[in-house]
Design a protein around this motif. Structure first.
Motif, short mmCIF file in Angstrom:
data_model
loop_
_atom_site.label_atom_id
_atom_site.label_comp_id
_atom_site.label_asym_id
_atom_site.label_seq_id
_atom_site.Cartn_x
_atom_site.Cartn_y
_atom_site.Cartn_z
N THR A 4 0.72 -1.05 0.04
CA THR A 4 0.05 -0.08 -0.11
C THR A 4 0.81 1.32 0.01
O THR A 4 1.79 1.26 0.80
N TRP A 5 0.70 2.12 -1.03
CA TRP A 5 1.45 3.21 -1.12
C TRP A 5 0.89 4.45 -0.40
O TRP A 5 -0.27 4.74 -0.42
N SER A 6 1.75 5.10 0.39
CA SER A 6 1.13 6.31 1.23
C SER A 6 1.49 7.54 0.40
O SER A 6 2.25 7.72 -0.14
N VAL A 7 0.40 8.53 0.60
CA VAL A 7 0.42 9.77 -0.03
C VAL A 7 0.16 10.89 0.63
O VAL A 7 -0.91 10.95 1.46
N VAL A 24 -7.48 9.48 -4.15
CA VAL A 24 -6.32 8.49 -3.81
C VAL A 24 -7.00 7.29 -3.01
O VAL A 24 -6.56 6.37 -3.03
N PHE A 30 -3.63 2.47 -2.55
CA PHE A 30 -3.15 3.71 -1.85
C PHE A 30 -4.05 4.16 -0.70
O PHE A 30 -5.14 3.82 -0.61
N ARG A 31 -3.30 4.79 0.01
CA ARG A 31 -3.76 5.65 1.33
C ARG A 31 -3.50 6.88 1.19
O ARG A 31 -2.35 7.21 1.05
N LEU A 113 -1.80 7.39 -10.77
CA LEU A 113 -1.59 6.67 -9.48
C LEU A 113 -1.48 5.46 -9.88
O LEU A 113 -0.73 4.41 -9.35
N ALA A 117 1.92 3.11 -9.29
CA ALA A 117 2.18 1.88 -8.42
C ALA A 117 2.82 0.66 -9.31
O ALA A 117 3.69 0.02 -8.88
#
Length: 217
Positions: A4-7, A24, A30-31, A113, A117
């Motif tokens: 999970t990619w943090s933004v 997002v 994504f989170r 996005l 990823a």
């Protein structure tokens, strides 16, 4: 388990920041780590817990978002109403991975996005990268057709690399490598005929059985 990619969203307009945050959160994998209005607030977050990706406006109350991107060493997209060529060039020189001119459709950011990823998935690990891997990552990030960036033999190697992590369907292999599903299906079938990979069928509750591919030792 999938990463999970943090933004971090950096925008002084709370309505716009909320829209970007919603996009997002709706994007698979994504989170939103946080949403801040100023460069000072962004630096506090970056010092405590750097995100994977920032979405940064250019004009912020206490300075220039592009200069924030330049100095922090974190992946970033610039999202701004500023459309001057000089501003776009400056953002790219500062290291921004992309530039979206406001306003834009939700799908535009969602697609960026998704590309990000897949770009990060290719550029994982600590081992050295072959040139075709680097070319593949860049082609994914900038929306080029994968077939224009790598040769057929390189495509096969990328698929084999993906299969080294476990059994995959053609669709899953395509997603991991950034090639089209049709290309993955065709090349996997060819390698199965050559005895490079093996195939088994997975039967579901209805419809045709799914072909699953694995790399032979």
């Amino acid at each position: 388990m999938a990463r999970t990619w943090s933004v971090l969203v950096v925008d002084d307009d709370f309505r716009v920041a909320g829209i970007h945050s919603d996009i997002v959160e709706a994007a698979p994998g994504f989170r939103v780590q946080g949403s801040v209005r100023t460069i000072a607030e962004a630096r506090e977050v970056l010092a405590a817990n750097p995100p994977d990706l920032m979405l940064v406006d250019v004009y912020l109350p206490d300075g220039d978002g592009i200069e924030l991107v330049r100095g922090v060493g974190v992946d970033a997209f610039i999202l701004s109403a500023a459309d001057e060529a000089a501003t776009v060039r400056r953002a790219l020189h500062a290291g921004a991975l992309g530039y979206l001119v406001k306003p834009f459709q939700r799908q535009v950011l969602s697609e960026r996005l998704d590309r990000y990823a897949r770009f990060r998935h290719v550029l994982t690990g600590t081992r050295g990268l072959r040139q075709e891997k680097i070319d593949q990552a860049l082609s994914i990030l900038y929306g080029q057709t994968a077939s224009t960036a790598i040769s057929r033999s390189s495509t096969e190697q990328l698929l084999l690399d993906a299969l080294a992590q476990g059994e995959l369907s053609a669709a899953e292999a395509a997603e991991r490598t950034g090639v089209s599903r049709a290309t993955a299906q065709r090349r996997l079938a060819t390698m199965a005929g050559q005895g490079v990979v093996q195939v088994r069928l997975r039967y579901g509750t209805s419809g045709r059985p799914e072909h699953l591919y694995s790399k032979l030792a």
